[in-house]
Design a protein around this motif. Structure first.
Motif, PDB file in Angstrom:
ATOM      1  N   ALA A 179       0.695  -1.436   0.020  1.00  0.00           N
ATOM      2  CA  ALA A 179      -0.074   0.000  -0.011  1.00  0.00           C
ATOM      3  C   ALA A 179       0.774   1.421  -0.040  1.00  0.00           C
ATOM      4  N   PHE A 180       2.049   1.174   0.838  1.00  0.00           N
ATOM      5  CA  PHE A 180       2.861   2.395   0.881  1.00  0.00           C
ATOM      6  C   PHE A 180       3.447   2.545  -0.450  1.00  0.00           C
ATOM      7  N   LEU A 181       4.137   1.545  -0.847  1.00  0.00           N
ATOM      8  CA  LEU A 181       4.642   1.585  -2.375  1.00  0.00           C
ATOM      9  C   LEU A 181       3.864   2.287  -3.527  1.00  0.00           C
ATOM     10  N   VAL A 182       2.638   1.542  -3.372  1.00  0.00           N
ATOM     11  CA  VAL A 182       1.665   2.158  -4.577  1.00  0.00           C
ATOM     12  C   VAL A 182       1.210   3.674  -4.456  1.00  0.00           C
ATOM     13  N   ILE A 183       1.104   4.126  -2.870  1.00  0.00           N
ATOM     14  CA  ILE A 183       0.844   5.408  -2.852  1.00  0.00           C
ATOM     15  C   ILE A 183       1.929   6.241  -2.939  1.00  0.00           C
ATOM     16  N   ALA A 184       3.093   6.131  -2.749  1.00  0.00           N
ATOM     17  CA  ALA A 184       4.520   6.582  -2.694  1.00  0.00           C
ATOM     18  C   ALA A 184       4.975   6.758  -4.238  1.00  0.00           C
ATOM     19  N   GLY A 185       4.921   5.702  -4.784  1.00  0.00           N
ATOM     20  CA  GLY A 185       5.494   5.441  -6.004  1.00  0.00           C
ATOM     21  C   GLY A 185       4.629   5.386  -7.506  1.00  0.00           C
ATOM     22  N   ARG A 186       3.193   5.620  -6.965  1.00  0.00           N
ATOM     23  CA  ARG A 186       2.215   5.701  -8.242  1.00  0.00           C
ATOM     24  C   ARG A 186       2.831   4.895  -9.285  1.00  0.00           C
ATOM     25  N   PRO A 187       2.939   3.631  -9.293  1.00  0.00           N
ATOM     26  CA  PRO A 187       3.349   2.895 -10.648  1.00  0.00           C
ATOM     27  C   PRO A 187       2.428   2.745 -11.828  1.00  0.00           C
ATOM     28  N   PRO A 188       3.146   2.428 -12.683  1.00  0.00           N
ATOM     29  CA  PRO A 188       1.941   2.362 -14.092  1.00  0.00           C
ATOM     30  C   PRO A 188       1.347   1.166 -13.900  1.00  0.00           C
ATOM     31  N   LEU A 189       0.086   1.090 -14.380  1.00  0.00           N
ATOM     32  CA  LEU A 189      -0.760  -0.095 -14.421  1.00  0.00           C
ATOM     33  C   LEU A 189      -0.155  -1.365 -14.972  1.00  0.00           C
ATOM     34  N   VAL A 289      11.026  -8.372  -1.798  1.00  0.00           N
ATOM     35  CA  VAL A 289      10.561  -8.498  -3.220  1.00  0.00           C
ATOM     36  C   VAL A 289       9.700  -7.257  -3.767  1.00  0.00           C
ATOM     37  N   LEU A 290       9.029  -6.899  -2.861  1.00  0.00           N
ATOM     38  CA  LEU A 290       8.089  -6.102  -3.174  1.00  0.00           C
ATOM     39  C   LEU A 290       8.702  -4.655  -3.446  1.00  0.00           C
ATOM     40  N   ILE A 291       9.427  -4.220  -2.624  1.00  0.00           N
ATOM     41  CA  ILE A 291      10.311  -3.074  -2.847  1.00  0.00           C
ATOM     42  C   ILE A 291      11.191  -2.987  -4.000  1.00  0.00           C
ATOM     43  N   PHE A 292      11.846  -4.049  -3.984  1.00  0.00           N
ATOM     44  CA  PHE A 292      12.951  -4.218  -5.263  1.00  0.00           C
ATOM     45  C   PHE A 292      12.188  -4.163  -6.537  1.00  0.00           C
ATOM     46  N   SER A 293      10.925  -4.894  -6.462  1.00  0.00           N
ATOM     47  CA  SER A 293      10.062  -4.780  -7.607  1.00  0.00           C
ATOM     48  C   SER A 293       9.950  -3.328  -8.303  1.00  0.00           C
ATOM     49  N   PHE A 294       9.528  -2.516  -7.108  1.00  0.00           N
ATOM     50  CA  PHE A 294       9.274  -1.208  -7.589  1.00  0.00           C
ATOM     51  C   PHE A 294      10.474  -0.353  -8.027  1.00  0.00           C
ATOM     52  N   LEU A 295      11.284  -0.716  -7.095  1.00  0.00           N
ATOM     53  CA  LEU A 295      13.008   0.017  -7.512  1.00  0.00           C
ATOM     54  C   LEU A 295      13.206  -0.538  -9.288  1.00  0.00           C
ATOM     55  N   ALA A 296      12.864  -1.862  -9.323  1.00  0.00           N
ATOM     56  CA  ALA A 296      13.224  -2.409 -10.746  1.00  0.00           C
ATOM     57  C   ALA A 296      12.836  -1.488 -11.818  1.00  0.00           C
ATOM     58  N   ILE A 297      11.531  -1.160 -11.757  1.00  0.00           N
ATOM     59  CA  ILE A 297      10.917  -0.500 -12.657  1.00  0.00           C
ATOM     60  C   ILE A 297      10.961   1.220 -12.409  1.00  0.00           C
ATOM     61  N   GLY A 298      11.705   1.753 -11.487  1.00  0.00           N
ATOM     62  CA  GLY A 298      12.088   2.916 -11.400  1.00  0.00           C
ATOM     63  C   GLY A 298      10.813   4.004 -10.837  1.00  0.00           C
TER      64      GLY A 298
END
Length: 305
Positions: A179-189, A289-298
């Motif tokens: 939830a934090f990563l989605v809110i903070a990172g606003r990743p692409p769909l 795994v979650l954090i690195f997934s978001f890091l991997a896509i920037g």
């Protein structure tokens, strides 16, 4: 035998451990950078920390009241020295600089974790010298269904066991992290599709990072502090150092310190109560795994950048 930290004769030990741990942590550097806008070179940071820790070690030879902290200061001094060597000398080698500066997650993240693994192996060697047995510093699976000490505010009840708590909290903490990563990172769909090419590096790096941090900052501190200051103080000291070290991580700032500090405390609790690494490593691995997934896509950047 675990010494009761409430015993007044242990107050000098607890006070000394807290003072030296906080001063040798990143707090002075964070204050200088965030308030006074002064950056201290990594070499100087390490030297200052080493001098403080060495002072504490000398104190254990001159003051009987804190003599029992000697293994902790020995470990702390070696940790500082090993990290200094790896992160100011080894990582400057030409081939490491090439890897670390490569923009591809598949290259720079495994390179970062290989450096941290060097620190881990050095700490394991020191712990073998200090504790003689890997079980004495939690380098075993442990009793994964051991009973947990109740914590009302966490919903941990009398009679609960770690095979239940570990599974439940792995899910709860992962949902919170996501939830934090989605809110903070606003990743692409299409985040899942974008992360696919990085899956092997994500899994390997997450597994290594979880193992490295559980040994370097938890098993090491807990194994040298538990019998000296008691279980609760050992947990708090470890969690404080672990949390402070994440000020420039993900998430960034005070929130990152509090989140990492809580996670450190909880995983340390699992380590002490199961006398092993399994749940601490597994829960940490899932978060990474979650954090690195978001890091991997920037989608997120360490340090609040």
């Amino acid at each position: 035998m675990v010494i009761d930290p409430s015993n007044s004769s242990r107050k000098p030990i607890i006070f000394t451990a807290w003072i030296f741990l906080l001063l040798a942590s990143s707090i002075p550097m964070i204050i200088l950078r965030e308030i006074f806008h002064k950056n201290v070179p990594a070499d100087l940071q390490s030297v200052m920390a080493a001098i403080l820790i060495l002072t504490g070690l000398v104190l254990t030879f001159t003051c009987n009241a804190v003599r029992s902290l000697r293994p902790f200061f020995i470990l702390f001094l070696f940790l500082t020295g090993i990290e200094w060597f790896v992160y100011t000398k080894v990582d400057q080698l030409p081939f490491y600089q090439t890897w670390l500066k490569n923009p591809s997650f598949n290259i720079f993240m495994p390179a970062e974790q290989s450096l941290r693994l060097m620190v881990t192996l050095g700490i394991i060697a020191v712990l073998f010298l200090l504790k003689k047995s890997r079980a004495a510093f939690f380098l075993v699976k442990g009793d994964t269904s051991a009973p947990a000490e109740p914590v009302r505010w966490l919903g941990v009840q009398q009679g609960d066991r770690w095979n239940k708590i570990g599974r439940n909290f792995a899910v709860i903490l992962s949902l919170g992290t996501l939830a934090f990563l989605v809110i903070a990172g606003r990743p692409p769909l299409d985040i899942a599709l974008r992360a696919v090419p990085f899956i092997p590096a994500i899994l390997i790096s997450a597994a290594l990072n979880a193992f490295n941090e559980e040994i370097i900052y938890k098993a090491s501190f807990l194994s040298t502090l538990e019998e000296v200051v008691g279980k609760q103080q050992a947990l708090l000291l470890m969690a404080a150092y672990f949390g402070i070290g994440h000020f420039y991580g993900v998430p960034y700032g005070v929130i990152g310190v509090l989140m990492a500090g809580f996670l450190g405390w909880f995983l340390g609790k699992s380590m002490l109560e199961t006398r092993g690494l399994w749940w601490a490593w597994l829960i940490h691995f899932v978060q990474d795994v979650l954090i690195f997934s978001f890091l991997a896509i920037g989608s997120i950047i360490p340090g609040g950048g």
